[in-house]
Design an enzyme around this catalytic site. Sequence first.
Site, PDB file in Angstrom:
ATOM      1  N   HIS A  72       0.788  -1.171   0.248  1.00 26.26           N
ATOM      2  CA  HIS A  72      -0.184   0.017  -0.296  1.00 26.26           C
ATOM      3  C   HIS A  72       0.769   1.199  -0.103  1.00 26.26           C
ATOM      4  CE1 HIS A  72      -3.276   2.554   1.484  1.00 26.26           C
ATOM      5  NE2 HIS A  72      -2.235   3.412   1.823  1.00 26.26           N
ATOM      6  N   GLU A  73       1.910   1.530   1.067  1.00 30.17           N
ATOM      7  CA  GLU A  73       2.490   2.579   1.063  1.00 30.17           C
ATOM      8  C   GLU A  73       3.561   2.819  -0.478  1.00 30.17           C
ATOM      9  OE1 GLU A  73       2.336   4.506   3.794  1.00 30.17           O
ATOM     10  OE2 GLU A  73       0.898   3.823   4.067  1.00 30.17           O
ATOM     11  N   HIS A  94       1.553   4.677  -2.951  1.00 31.90           N
ATOM     12  CA  HIS A  94       1.852   5.731  -2.619  1.00 31.90           C
ATOM     13  C   HIS A  94       3.358   6.372  -3.205  1.00 31.90           C
ATOM     14  CE1 HIS A  94      -2.091   6.032  -0.683  1.00 31.90           C
ATOM     15  NE2 HIS A  94      -1.564   5.402   0.090  1.00 31.90           N
TER      16      HIS A  94
END
Length: 71
Positions: free
Chosen positions: A34-35, A38
């Site tokens: 997820h990170e 980003h």
Amino acid sequence: DVKRFDNITVTYQDTDGNSHEIKAGELLSICIQHENDHLDGIVFIDRLSLLKKKFIKKRLIKEKADISHNL
């Protein structure tokens, strides 16, 4: 739901430039992926199907119009 790998291996460098490797599973694997999205400029809506994107876009446009009307 966003499809993610259950287990990952990540190679990275620390602030001193030393290489490290970490194996992650379950929740940590999901969080790292997820990170990383980003860091690559990818947000949740980028992972949606075209149909879901259109649905959400219409809903957001309607909500924006409702808010503007109430101001």
